[in-house]
Design an enzyme around this catalytic site. Structure first.
Site, short mmCIF file in Angstrom:
data_model
loop_
_atom_site.label_atom_id
_atom_site.label_comp_id
_atom_site.label_asym_id
_atom_site.label_seq_id
_atom_site.Cartn_x
_atom_site.Cartn_y
_atom_site.Cartn_z
N GLY A 46 11.01 19.52 -0.85
CA GLY A 46 11.65 18.82 -2.16
C GLY A 46 10.94 17.74 -2.68
N GLN A 51 12.34 11.38 -8.93
CA GLN A 51 11.54 10.73 -7.63
C GLN A 51 10.14 10.57 -8.10
OE1 GLN A 51 12.86 14.08 -4.54
NE2 GLN A 51 12.66 12.96 -3.88
N CYS A 88 15.59 12.76 2.72
CA CYS A 88 14.61 12.70 0.78
C CYS A 88 13.54 12.52 1.70
CB CYS A 88 15.20 11.93 0.24
SG CYS A 88 15.01 11.46 -1.07
N LEU A 89 12.64 12.27 0.70
CA LEU A 89 11.67 11.25 0.34
C LEU A 89 11.36 10.46 0.19
CD1 LEU A 89 8.51 14.06 -0.73
CD2 LEU A 89 8.90 13.40 1.69
N HIS A 130 19.87 19.63 -3.35
CA HIS A 130 19.94 18.37 -2.98
C HIS A 130 18.39 18.19 -3.82
CE1 HIS A 130 17.91 14.90 -0.12
NE2 HIS A 130 16.91 15.23 -1.25
N GLU A 131 17.53 19.05 -4.85
CA GLU A 131 17.41 18.14 -5.54
C GLU A 131 17.96 19.17 -7.33
OE1 GLU A 131 13.96 17.40 -4.31
OE2 GLU A 131 14.17 18.34 -2.87
N HIS A 134 19.54 15.33 -8.09
CA HIS A 134 18.61 14.05 -8.26
C HIS A 134 18.59 14.48 -9.75
CE1 HIS A 134 16.62 12.21 -4.46
NE2 HIS A 134 16.88 13.51 -4.49
ZN ZN Z 1 15.81 13.44 -2.37
#
Ligand code: ZN
Length: 149
Positions: A46, A51, A88-89, A130-131, A134
């Site tokens: 995701g 991000q 998380c990226l 999660h997304e 953000h």
């Molecule tokens: Zn994330």
């Protein structure tokens, strides 16, 4: 398509609340395509607007359940819980145990502005929660619990 730089933790943009998307043109399609490509290249499931440096309510999620593009997503129902590790990226090298709903219903728009509703479970539900966090400036480790909690 093009890869975008992934914003890393401590960048203040990750803590801001995103605004709703109102333009459903070629620019949005390109953004979503770029986000998908960037997410795949980074081996994630995701990726959300902040991000890639944009305070827009957009996210992409891809799991075994399929590929989903969420524009202005809203969680309208949830049930059950799941506890598991996530990362998380934007926060490389860190994983934390987080409790998420097992099932969520999400209302969102597609890239053309058409309203859709989906029911998701398991990893897909976890990734979508999660997304969506953000988009409100929330990071997964804000919600970290101990594994035996
Ligand atoms: Zn994330």
């Amino acid at each position: 398509m093009a890869l975008r730089d992934i914003v890393k933790d401590k960048d203040p943009i990750l803590r801001k609340k995103c605004r709703e998307v109102t333009d459903f043109g070629a620019k949005l399609s390109k953004l979503l395509d770029d986000m998908h490509e960037t997410m795949i290249a980074a081996d994630g499931v995701g990726l959300a607007g902040p991000q890639v440096g944009l305070l827009l309510r957009v996210a992409v999620v891809e799991t075994d359940d399929g590929y989903f593009e969420l524009v202005n997503p809203v969680r309208t129902a949830e049930s059950g819980t799941q506890k598991g590790y996530e990362g998380c990226l934007s926060v490389p090298g860190r994983s934390e145990c987080v409790i998420r709903p097992m099932n969520v219903t999400v209302r969102y728009l597609d890239r053309h502005g058409k309203q859709r509703t989906g029911e998701f479970s398991g990893l897909t539900a976890r990734a979508m929660c999660h997304e969506m966090d953000h988009l409100d400036g929330i990071l997964f480790y804000d919600k970290a619990v101990r594994e035996d909690e």
